[in-house]
Scaffold this motif. Structure first.
Motif, PDB file in Angstrom:
ATOM      1  N   UNK A   1      -8.843   6.633 -21.256  1.00 26.61           N
ATOM      2  CA  UNK A   1      -7.418   6.740 -20.975  1.00 26.61           C
ATOM      3  C   UNK A   1      -6.958   7.994 -20.271  1.00 26.61           C
ATOM      4  N   UNK A   2      -7.862   8.703 -19.582  1.00 29.84           N
ATOM      5  CA  UNK A   2      -7.419   9.808 -18.745  1.00 29.84           C
ATOM      6  C   UNK A   2      -6.835   9.185 -17.483  1.00 29.84           C
ATOM      7  N   UNK A   3      -5.584   9.538 -17.177  1.00 31.38           N
ATOM      8  CA  UNK A   3      -4.902   8.834 -16.091  1.00 31.38           C
ATOM      9  C   UNK A   3      -5.306   9.351 -14.729  1.00 31.38           C
ATOM     10  N   UNK A   4      -6.601   9.239 -14.380  1.00 32.23           N
ATOM     11  CA  UNK A   4      -7.036   9.660 -13.051  1.00 32.23           C
ATOM     12  C   UNK A   4      -7.027   8.456 -12.119  1.00 32.23           C
ATOM     13  N   UNK A   5      -7.678   8.584 -10.960  1.00 37.46           N
ATOM     14  CA  UNK A   5      -7.578   7.555  -9.916  1.00 37.46           C
ATOM     15  C   UNK A   5      -7.958   6.149 -10.364  1.00 37.46           C
ATOM     16  N   UNK A   6      -9.114   6.060 -11.039  1.00 42.20           N
ATOM     17  CA  UNK A   6      -9.607   4.738 -11.417  1.00 42.20           C
ATOM     18  C   UNK A   6      -8.669   4.079 -12.431  1.00 42.20           C
TER      19      UNK A   6
ATOM     20  N   UNK B   1     -17.002  15.325  -9.383  1.00 33.54           N
ATOM     21  CA  UNK B   1     -15.802  14.687  -8.842  1.00 33.54           C
ATOM     22  C   UNK B   1     -15.978  13.169  -8.821  1.00 33.54           C
ATOM     23  N   UNK B   2     -17.165  12.728  -8.414  1.00 33.49           N
ATOM     24  CA  UNK B   2     -17.411  11.295  -8.334  1.00 33.49           C
ATOM     25  C   UNK B   2     -17.587  10.656  -9.709  1.00 33.49           C
ATOM     26  N   UNK B   3     -17.879  11.463 -10.709  1.00 32.06           N
ATOM     27  CA  UNK B   3     -18.069  10.891 -12.051  1.00 32.06           C
ATOM     28  C   UNK B   3     -16.789  10.877 -12.877  1.00 32.06           C
ATOM     29  N   UNK B   4     -15.703  11.509 -12.358  1.00 35.78           N
ATOM     30  CA  UNK B   4     -14.460  11.503 -13.139  1.00 35.78           C
ATOM     31  C   UNK B   4     -13.925  10.101 -13.434  1.00 35.78           C
ATOM     32  N   UNK B   5     -14.202   9.068 -12.585  1.00 30.70           N
ATOM     33  CA  UNK B   5     -13.692   7.738 -12.942  1.00 30.70           C
ATOM     34  C   UNK B   5     -14.148   7.280 -14.334  1.00 30.70           C
ATOM     35  N   UNK B   6     -15.250   7.825 -14.808  1.00 26.70           N
ATOM     36  CA  UNK B   6     -15.718   7.401 -16.130  1.00 26.70           C
ATOM     37  C   UNK B   6     -14.759   7.825 -17.234  1.00 26.70           C
ATOM     38  N   UNK B   7     -13.925   8.831 -16.932  1.00 30.25           N
ATOM     39  CA  UNK B   7     -12.968   9.265 -17.953  1.00 30.25           C
ATOM     40  C   UNK B   7     -11.848   8.245 -18.117  1.00 30.25           C
ATOM     41  N   UNK B   8     -11.725   7.314 -17.148  1.00 27.23           N
ATOM     42  CA  UNK B   8     -10.661   6.319 -17.251  1.00 27.23           C
ATOM     43  C   UNK B   8     -10.842   5.458 -18.510  1.00 27.23           C
ATOM     44  N   UNK B   9     -12.094   5.310 -18.972  1.00 26.89           N
ATOM     45  CA  UNK B   9     -12.334   4.412 -20.117  1.00 26.89           C
ATOM     46  C   UNK B   9     -11.701   4.934 -21.408  1.00 26.89           C
TER      47      UNK B   9
ATOM     48  N   UNK C   1       0.835  -1.201   0.000  1.00 27.78           N
ATOM     49  CA  UNK C   1       0.000   0.000   0.000  1.00 27.78           C
ATOM     50  C   UNK C   1       0.870   1.251   0.000  1.00 27.78           C
ATOM     51  N   UNK C   2       1.889   1.248   0.899  1.00 23.80           N
ATOM     52  CA  UNK C   2       2.758   2.433   0.973  1.00 23.80           C
ATOM     53  C   UNK C   2       3.552   2.601  -0.320  1.00 23.80           C
ATOM     54  N   UNK C   3       3.903   1.459  -0.919  1.00 19.58           N
ATOM     55  CA  UNK C   3       4.702   1.495  -2.138  1.00 19.58           C
ATOM     56  C   UNK C   3       3.931   2.153  -3.286  1.00 19.58           C
ATOM     57  N   UNK C   4       2.616   1.846  -3.392  1.00 20.53           N
ATOM     58  CA  UNK C   4       1.853   2.387  -4.522  1.00 20.53           C
ATOM     59  C   UNK C   4       1.195   3.726  -4.192  1.00 20.53           C
ATOM     60  N   UNK C   5       1.271   4.118  -2.915  1.00 23.88           N
ATOM     61  CA  UNK C   5       0.592   5.352  -2.516  1.00 23.88           C
ATOM     62  C   UNK C   5       0.983   6.587  -3.338  1.00 23.88           C
ATOM     63  N   UNK C   6       2.296   6.806  -3.590  1.00 20.66           N
ATOM     64  CA  UNK C   6       2.660   8.018  -4.352  1.00 20.66           C
ATOM     65  C   UNK C   6       1.936   8.121  -5.697  1.00 20.66           C
ATOM     66  N   UNK C   7       1.779   6.984  -6.364  1.00 17.04           N
ATOM     67  CA  UNK C   7       1.079   7.014  -7.650  1.00 17.04           C
ATOM     68  C   UNK C   7      -0.370   7.457  -7.482  1.00 17.04           C
ATOM     69  N   UNK C   8      -0.957   7.048  -6.367  1.00 20.94           N
ATOM     70  CA  UNK C   8      -2.351   7.416  -6.133  1.00 20.94           C
ATOM     71  C   UNK C   8      -2.488   8.888  -5.770  1.00 20.94           C
ATOM     72  N   UNK C   9      -1.474   9.408  -5.053  1.00 20.83           N
ATOM     73  CA  UNK C   9      -1.535  10.833  -4.714  1.00 20.83           C
ATOM     74  C   UNK C   9      -1.445  11.666  -5.981  1.00 20.83           C
ATOM     75  N   UNK C  10      -0.546  11.247  -6.859  1.00 19.55           N
ATOM     76  CA  UNK C  10      -0.403  11.918  -8.144  1.00 19.55           C
ATOM     77  C   UNK C  10      -1.729  11.869  -8.917  1.00 19.55           C
TER      78      UNK C  10
END
Lengths: 221, 221
Positions: free
Chosen positions: B167-172, B157-165, B8-17
């Motif tokens: 290829x927008x490199x957001x959280x999801x 904000x909650x709908x931004x994960x849909x942009x992942x489809x 978890x700590x190892x991948x955390x920086x990527x998630x913060x980004x």
């Protein structure tokens, strides 16, 4: 390819997808009504444990994305021994998410029933359960139907996300057809129109009709 | 399956980004929605019936079709006409336009809540329409619109994960990538959920406080 020919070739697949979308929508609506009613009532419980459980549930489901919940239910729950197939996971996730929003509508509607009704029911010695079932809920039901009309549309739109866990709904078929034909305008355009017709000319009129007939039933036409 | 803290700590920086990118997408989309929503609501108040009706129908169309499908539509339709939009651009356009339709309804509610006498009074002192909006109507229409606007800020904000489809490199998108690479989905998806909660709950709270503050400042109850 002319549009007519396009429809002739792929119309069947759009239809199959739409059918799955309708089934997903109906099942998700049933789940969300059940979730909304139970959590809405639990939220108003005088038992602190029950109340906080409902509050936590509602805040978690309203505070995160439907997509995150869907993926969590589909990919992470199996790790805890609960494996749902993609079809079930799809409508369960949509239903549980929308149910959390519905629970707030249920709570709001129950609180909106005039105080005199509560007092009158108590005065004629009704038990709390009787009062809820026979006096409060029927009136709350009529009050909350208009906002549910919007929520039902959201449920229908929410079911499009199940395509991302490969449920072969309308959204999924549209994506597949787009990959094989590259006719994006026709493919996604057709799907958009199907969703639109479904929402605007089937669901919305039905909900309006439902609202009116229910209001008439309790004598508030 | 056990939760692995070291990983978890190892991948955390990527998630913060990725959280930063998610916030950027939400902010950018919201900026488009706030402005375009105003255009949409004003277009519905012109004296030309045909314009009003068309805009009304467009708003209904956007509101009753899934955002996911709109995202695909914007992203794939451009190339068919030789316009190549990056995932970011098309994602922001799709989410911005989608929420503009919702915000226009919020604005409409706000504008309609301003008493008719205010319009008449402004007319009586010979104020031009633009000034009436700017100095009389909008300041009064804003406070009742704040809670709706805030809800959609959290909503976008909650709908931004849909942009992942696309290829927008957001959280999801990050969670999917990290999960697929290591074949572990428990930590990535749970972290995304927790990050969403950690941002949307305080934001919702702040919006309520802000609304109260504005109402007090404006001398409304």
């Amino acid at each position: 390819m002319p549009y007519f020919e396009f429809l002739e070739t792929y119309g069947g697949r759009f239809l199959e997808g739409s059918l799955i979308t309708v089934v997903q929508f109906v099942l998700a609506t049933i789940v969300s009504v059940v979730v909304a009613l139970s959590f809405g009532l639990m939220r108003m419980s005088s038992n602190l444990a029950v109340k906080s459980f409902a509050t936590v549930y509602i805040e978690i489901f309203r505070g995160t994305s439907l997509l995150v919940q869907l993926f969590w239910i589909f990919f992470v729950l199996p790790l805890f021994g609960i494996t749902l197939d993609k079809f079930t996971a799809g409508f369960i996730a949509v239903g549980m998410n929308m149910g959390a929003y519905g629970a707030e509508l249920v709570r709001g509607a129950i609180l909106a029933v005039p105080k005199g009704q509560w007092e009158a029911a108590k005065a004629i010695n009704m038990t709390p359960a009787q009062r809820m079932r026979r006096i409060i809920l029927p009136q709350a039901f009529v009050i909350m139907l208009p906002p549910w009309g919007n929520l039902v549309i959201e449920i229908m739109k929410g079911t499009a996300l199940v395509a991302l866990i490969s449920v072969t709904d309308l959204m999924f078929e549209a994506r597949q057809i787009n990959i094989s034909t590259f006719l994006s305008v026709q493919t996604f355009g057709t799907a958009l129109i199907i969703y639109y017709v479904f929402a605007r000319f089937l669901i919305t009129p039905f909900m309006r009709f439902f609202e009116r007939s229910m209001a008439r039933k309790i004598g508030r036409a | 399956m056990e939760w692995r803290w070291d990983w978890t700590w190892e991948i955390l920086p990527r998630f913060i980004d990725a959280t930063g990118k998610t916030l950027m997408a939400a902010g950018g989309g919201y900026a488009i929605a706030v402005v375009l929503g105003l255009v949409l609501v004003l277009a519905q108040r012109t004296p030309y019936r045909i314009v009003t009706m068309c805009v009304r129908e467009v708003v209904e169309f956007i509101r009753s079709t899934p955002l996911l499908l709109q995202v695909f539509f914007v992203f794939y339709v451009g190339p068919q006409f030789g316009i190549n939009l990056s995932p970011w651009t098309s994602g922001l356009i799709a989410i911005g336009v989608h929420y503009a339709a919702y915000l226009s309804e919020v604005y409409r509610g706000g504008i309609e809540s301003v008493p008719k006498g205010q319009w008449e009074a402004a007319k009586a002192i010979n104020m031009p329409v633009t000034q009436t909006y700017r100095r009389i109507i909008i300041p009064q229409a804003l406070p009742p619109a704040i809670s709706g606007m805030g809800n959609y800020l959290v909503g976008i904000f909650k709908d931004t994960p849909m942009l992942s489809v696309i290829g927008v490199a957001e959280l999801m998108h990050t969670a999917n990538a990290v999960g697929a690479l290591n074949y572990r989905y428990l930590e990535p998806y749970t972290m995304v959920g927790v990050i969403f909660l950690a941002i949307s709950l305080p934001t919702a709270f702040l919006i309520t406080q802000f609304e109260k503050w504005v109402r007090r400042k404006m001398g409304m109850k």
